[in-house]
Enzyme design. Sequence first.
Site, short mmCIF file in Angstrom:
data_model
loop_
_atom_site.label_atom_id
_atom_site.label_comp_id
_atom_site.label_asym_id
_atom_site.label_seq_id
_atom_site.Cartn_x
_atom_site.Cartn_y
_atom_site.Cartn_z
N ARG A 102 0.85 -1.12 0.24
CA ARG A 102 0.17 -0.06 0.01
C ARG A 102 1.06 1.17 -0.21
O ARG A 102 1.62 1.26 0.97
CB ARG A 102 -0.88 0.02 1.14
CG ARG A 102 -1.63 1.44 1.47
CD ARG A 102 -2.87 1.23 2.56
NE ARG A 102 -3.79 0.44 1.99
CZ ARG A 102 -4.76 0.32 2.74
NH1 ARG A 102 -5.33 1.31 3.66
NH2 ARG A 102 -6.12 -0.17 2.02
N HIS A 129 -7.41 1.15 -6.13
CA HIS A 129 -7.38 -0.14 -5.19
C HIS A 129 -8.31 -1.48 -5.64
O HIS A 129 -9.33 -1.71 -5.24
CB HIS A 129 -8.32 0.60 -4.04
CG HIS A 129 -8.31 -0.21 -2.49
ND1 HIS A 129 -7.53 -1.32 -2.37
CD2 HIS A 129 -8.94 0.03 -1.36
CE1 HIS A 129 -7.67 -1.64 -1.15
NE2 HIS A 129 -8.36 -0.76 -0.49
N GLN A 132 -9.87 -4.12 -3.37
CA GLN A 132 -11.09 -3.92 -2.79
C GLN A 132 -12.18 -4.05 -3.98
O GLN A 132 -13.11 -4.67 -3.45
CB GLN A 132 -11.23 -2.47 -2.51
CG GLN A 132 -12.44 -1.92 -1.94
CD GLN A 132 -12.81 -2.45 -0.32
OE1 GLN A 132 -11.84 -2.31 0.31
NE2 GLN A 132 -13.95 -2.91 -0.35
N ASP A 230 -17.65 6.34 -0.90
CA ASP A 230 -16.28 6.36 -0.28
C ASP A 230 -16.01 7.62 0.52
O ASP A 230 -16.95 8.58 0.47
CB ASP A 230 -15.29 5.93 -1.05
CG ASP A 230 -13.83 5.99 -0.52
OD1 ASP A 230 -13.93 5.54 0.77
OD2 ASP A 230 -12.95 5.91 -1.33
N CYS A 270 -16.27 0.80 0.81
CA CYS A 270 -15.21 -0.01 1.22
C CYS A 270 -14.71 0.13 2.64
O CYS A 270 -14.03 -0.77 3.06
CB CYS A 270 -13.95 0.47 0.25
SG CYS A 270 -13.39 2.01 0.47
N ARG A 298 -12.87 -9.45 1.48
CA ARG A 298 -11.52 -9.14 1.18
C ARG A 298 -10.48 -10.19 1.26
O ARG A 298 -9.82 -10.44 0.56
CB ARG A 298 -11.12 -7.81 2.17
CG ARG A 298 -11.63 -6.35 1.89
CD ARG A 298 -11.46 -5.73 0.77
NE ARG A 298 -9.92 -5.61 0.59
CZ ARG A 298 -9.31 -4.73 0.81
NH1 ARG A 298 -9.69 -3.62 1.90
NH2 ARG A 298 -7.59 -4.56 0.62
N1 NVA Z 1 -10.46 6.25 -0.75
C1 NVA Z 1 -9.88 6.03 0.47
C2 NVA Z 1 -10.04 4.40 0.53
C3 NVA Z 1 -9.53 3.73 1.83
C4 NVA Z 1 -9.68 2.17 1.85
C5 NVA Z 1 -8.47 6.35 0.81
O1 NVA Z 1 -7.70 6.19 -0.16
O2 NVA Z 1 -8.09 6.78 2.01
N1 CP Z 2 -11.18 -0.84 2.62
C1 CP Z 2 -9.91 -0.64 3.13
O1 CP Z 2 -8.89 -1.02 2.37
O2 CP Z 2 -9.49 -0.68 4.27
P1 CP Z 2 -8.26 -0.25 5.22
O3 CP Z 2 -7.82 0.99 4.96
O4 CP Z 2 -8.62 -0.55 6.75
O5 CP Z 2 -7.17 -1.42 4.83
#
Ligand code: NVA
Ligand code: CP
Length: 316
Positions: A102, A129, A132, A230, A270, A298
């Site tokens: 990540r 992502h 997801q 989201d 998500c 997931r």
């Molecule tokens: N759009 C959000 C998704 C978190 C899983 C982010 O990037 O923070």
């Molecule tokens: N949806 C998701 O990726 O959650 P986290 O940021 O908790 O990993």
Amino acid sequence: MTVRHFLADDDVTPAEQAEILTLAGELKKDPYREKTFAGPQSVAVLFDKTSTRTRFSFDAGIAALGGNPIVVDTGSSQMGKGETLQDTGAVLSRFVSMIIWRTFAQSNLEQMAETATVPIINALTDDMHPCQILADLFTCVEHLTDNHTPRELAGKKAIYLGDGANNMANSYMLGFATAGMDMTICAPAGFQPEQPFVDRARAIGRSTGATITVTDDVAAVAGQDVVITDTWVSMGQENDGKDRTTPFLPYRVTEEMMDTAGKDAIFLHCLPAYRGNEVTAGVIDGPRSRVFDEAENRLHAQKALMVWLAAHQPGA
Ligand code: NVA
Ligand code: CP
């Protein structure tokens, strides 16, 4: 030898995506069937940003596949201090069988992929992502189809409301188009997707039959099978100087809005969610919400992805 990675939703073909989703269903029923990482082999799970679901689902999933997850917050490593990503990719490849990461820029993954001799999986970037999206598609297979096959997703209709310029919106366009689903991004001016992502998803749609619509009109919720939102503030955007509340207020998912969707429509998010901002408590905690199945999925979808990816390396 070219390593097969999963850096973007469209790194798999429609047929391959369907194979992964089918395998996710099998592994949900029989969680310890596959021992892809028997040995145990180790898998690197790296985080430049915070996480709950991604961290636990990969850690648990790798263990269930017989492997040893090495979960690292990269701030405690040498990464980001000047050593090249190419050097890191070469070194990690000597220790682990797969790299899950990540990070911020999508180009970080691409740089590590220049030297990695093991598969890399995108666990979220600023652009996408894709893990997801596999979980979300699998949730749609479970809740929207008669025979629980990915093939039946084709022609279903999904809408995403809110920040249409973020990683989730991009991945919904690419991943849902790959599944043959019609995807609408409903977002205010200034927060609509960048055109290259729209064009890329429409190109996929030309082979799968999916359509991609971008609008600022919430009336587009009418007749949708899946309603999605989201956070309005993604990780890394906390201090970007934009008003991330006022423009999004008309796009909050409410019970009244859900009533305009298809009668069996489901709600997905998500997570993490911010009740009272992008969604009301009545929707996310209500009868049409599938967010906790989505979160659980997931685990199953990522296990399927890892098993599939390991089996689809050159010479595997
Ligand atoms: N759009 C959000 C998704 C978190 C899983 C982010 O990037 O923070
Ligand atoms: N949806 C998701 O990726 O959650 P986290 O940021 O908790 O990993």
